[in-house]
Design an enzyme around this catalytic site. Structure first.
Site, PDB file in Angstrom:
ATOM      1  N   CYS A 118       0.741  -1.247  -0.079  1.00  0.00           N
ATOM      2  CA  CYS A 118      -0.159   0.020  -0.024  1.00  0.00           C
ATOM      3  C   CYS A 118       0.830   1.225   0.210  1.00  0.00           C
ATOM      4  O   CYS A 118       1.697   1.574  -1.162  1.00  0.00           O
ATOM      5  CB  CYS A 118      -1.043  -0.267   1.024  1.00  0.00           C
ATOM      6  SG  CYS A 118      -2.186   1.224   0.929  1.00  0.00           S
ATOM      7  N   HIS A 221      -3.686  -5.230   0.415  1.00  0.00           N
ATOM      8  CA  HIS A 221      -3.309  -5.462   1.628  1.00  0.00           C
ATOM      9  C   HIS A 221      -3.341  -7.035   1.857  1.00  0.00           C
ATOM     10  O   HIS A 221      -4.361  -7.613   2.684  1.00  0.00           O
ATOM     11  CB  HIS A 221      -4.257  -4.755   2.818  1.00  0.00           C
ATOM     12  CG  HIS A 221      -3.718  -3.572   3.037  1.00  0.00           C
ATOM     13  ND1 HIS A 221      -2.994  -2.842   3.901  1.00  0.00           N
ATOM     14  CD2 HIS A 221      -4.448  -2.335   2.443  1.00  0.00           C
ATOM     15  CE1 HIS A 221      -2.892  -1.445   3.755  1.00  0.00           C
ATOM     16  NE2 HIS A 221      -3.793  -1.058   2.847  1.00  0.00           N
ATOM     17  N   GLU A 223      -1.623  -8.789   3.869  1.00  0.00           N
ATOM     18  CA  GLU A 223      -1.425  -9.037   5.356  1.00  0.00           C
ATOM     19  C   GLU A 223      -2.842  -9.230   6.266  1.00  0.00           C
ATOM     20  O   GLU A 223      -3.042  -9.890   7.298  1.00  0.00           O
ATOM     21  CB  GLU A 223      -0.955  -7.954   6.235  1.00  0.00           C
ATOM     22  CG  GLU A 223      -1.421  -6.679   6.501  1.00  0.00           C
ATOM     23  CD  GLU A 223      -1.327  -5.869   5.262  1.00  0.00           C
ATOM     24  OE1 GLU A 223      -1.319  -6.246   4.130  1.00  0.00           O
ATOM     25  OE2 GLU A 223      -1.727  -4.565   5.473  1.00  0.00           O
TER      26      GLU A 223
END
Ligand code: MN
Length: 243
Positions: A118, A221, A223
């Site tokens: 990001c 993202h 994660e």
């Protein structure tokens, strides 16, 4: 010893109104958990408030880790790509930008690999001389997809298409659904970087090094997605293979 994967800290600026300087240096929870999940040790790197110390701090800290993750965070200040801030830009933290650009250069000079997420793909691009859209909705005439998704942040919302010969395609395939929590994006790729993933409206969602394997960056993202989709963890595991 396990590999050490460092990440520059973010800094909350509105925590305790009675003690405004006492804010924590922190990293996103799901990023440090991804580092644990791949069998590495996470390390958070705080930035100095004094921008004159950024370079020296980066050159010291680069000795502490095997690989670097640049996580999501605030907008990149446009002074670093030669522009004035437009009215639609969000919060910027120049001290953080200054430190991260120095850290990126020190990391590349030490031949250590980087994963950008990001804001991380954006600050990497700026460090390599590229530019950003300060605000997609204002500046990109082809902007047609909701990249600041209204729904929950770990739900997938839009597709991306990947370049067949890219490192990213080997990790996640040729087409992928991703989450999207950005109003900025890469505009002109920096030196030594190529576009390897795009959204259907043309917004750049992935960048990689052209002449080495030191950088992979994603605009989404992973994660927040690997807990349900192991394919997304490949992006983190790949960092270990590049050490
Ligand atoms: Mn997006």
């Amino acid at each position: 010893m396990k590999p050490i994967i460092a990440m520059p800290s973010d800094a909350l600026v509105e925590v305790n109104p009675r003690m405004p300087s006492d804010y924590p240096a922190y990293a996103p929870h799901d990023v440090k958990e991804a580092v644990f999940a791949i069998g590495a040790t996470p390390l958070i790197l705080p930035f100095p408030d004094n921008m004159a110390e950024a370079q020296a701090a980066a050159e010291e800290m680069v000795n502490l880790y095997d690989a670097l993750i640049l996580p999501g965070g605030p907008d990149v200040a446009p002074q670093y790509f030669g522009e004035e801030p437009i009215p639609e830009i969000g919060i910027t933290v120049s001290q953080k930008d200054e430190f991260e650009i120095a850290l990126i250069k020190a990391t590349l000079a030490a031949n250590k690999p980087i994963l950008g997420i990001c804001r991380g793909i954006q600050i990497m691009n700026v460090a390599m001389g590229g530019t950003l859209y300060q605000d997609l909705a204002t500046q990109d005439p082809d902007y047609a997809i909701q990249h600041t998704q209204a729904t929950i942040g770990n739900f997938v919302t839009h597709h991306i298409n990947l370049e067949a010969d890219s490192r990213l395609a080997k990790l996640v395939g040729m087409k992928l659904l991703v989450n999207s929590r950005h109003h900025q994006a890469v505009r002109k790729p920096g030196k030594g970087l190529r576009v390897t993933a795009t959204a259907p409206d043309g917004v750049i969602e992935g960048l990689e090094s052209t002449d080495n394997n030191l950088f992979v960056g994603v605009q989404w993202h992973p994660e927040n997605l690997w807990q349900k989709d192991p394919v997304q963890l490949n992006i983190f595991k790949d960092l270990l293979t590049r050490i």
